[in-house]
Scaffold this motif. Sequence first.
Motif, PDB file in Angstrom:
ATOM      1  N   VAL A  90       0.847  -1.201   0.000  1.00 29.88           N
ATOM      2  CA  VAL A  90       0.000   0.000   0.000  1.00 29.88           C
ATOM      3  C   VAL A  90       0.880   1.248   0.000  1.00 29.88           C
ATOM      4  N   ALA A  91       1.884   1.254   0.871  1.00 32.09           N
ATOM      5  CA  ALA A  91       2.796   2.404   0.947  1.00 32.09           C
ATOM      6  C   ALA A  91       3.554   2.591  -0.371  1.00 32.09           C
ATOM      7  N   GLY A  92       4.031   1.505  -0.950  1.00 29.67           N
ATOM      8  CA  GLY A  92       4.763   1.589  -2.208  1.00 29.67           C
ATOM      9  C   GLY A  92       3.897   2.024  -3.370  1.00 29.67           C
ATOM     10  N   THR A  93       2.651   1.573  -3.388  1.00 33.16           N
ATOM     11  CA  THR A  93       1.731   1.960  -4.460  1.00 33.16           C
ATOM     12  C   THR A  93       1.440   3.451  -4.397  1.00 33.16           C
ATOM     13  N   LEU A  94       1.024   3.906  -3.230  1.00 36.29           N
ATOM     14  CA  LEU A  94       0.652   5.317  -3.083  1.00 36.29           C
ATOM     15  C   LEU A  94       1.872   6.233  -3.149  1.00 36.29           C
ATOM     16  N   GLY A  95       2.937   5.854  -2.462  1.00 32.83           N
ATOM     17  CA  GLY A  95       4.149   6.662  -2.474  1.00 32.83           C
ATOM     18  C   GLY A  95       4.820   6.673  -3.830  1.00 32.83           C
ATOM     19  N   GLY A  96       4.874   5.518  -4.470  1.00 29.24           N
ATOM     20  CA  GLY A  96       5.479   5.426  -5.801  1.00 29.24           C
ATOM     21  C   GLY A  96       4.710   6.251  -6.820  1.00 29.24           C
TER      22      GLY A  96
END
Length: 155
Positions: A111-117
């Motif tokens: 979730v963090a990687g999807t949104l942050g990326g």
Amino acid sequence: MSLLVFAFLIGVIAGLRALTAPAVVCWAAALSWLPLEGTPLHFLASPITRWIFTVLAVGELINDKLPKTPSRTAPPSFIVRIITGALSGAALGASQHMLVGGLIAGAIGAVAGTLGGHACRVRLVKATGGKDLPIALLEDAIAIIGGFLIVSHLP
């Protein structure tokens, strides 16, 4: 560093490139960096599984550059990233009898990687005058190199 941090980080990689994380995990298992024998996820060490994920990951790297590729935040893509992040994190956790913890950490990392990326890519594309390809290639490199750094430095 705790194994759960590594599981979270491999989930972040799944958030960047959904299929790179499980492909890297399969290669780590094949190279004996990730002991999965005797775990429910031992199938990830199989040559067939490794090559399937590798081919799919390469296909994703190509597909990401196409103009009609939907955003990673679109529900189907987002869900796949959470699933592959959870699977990859679970594999890291399973190697040290922490399957459920790894699964949860991997899903949260995805979730963090999807949104942050997504946020980083949008900002970087704007900063480079709308040139997406160089940023996409940079993100590919970060996902691949980052994934291998994570699995090669497990506690």
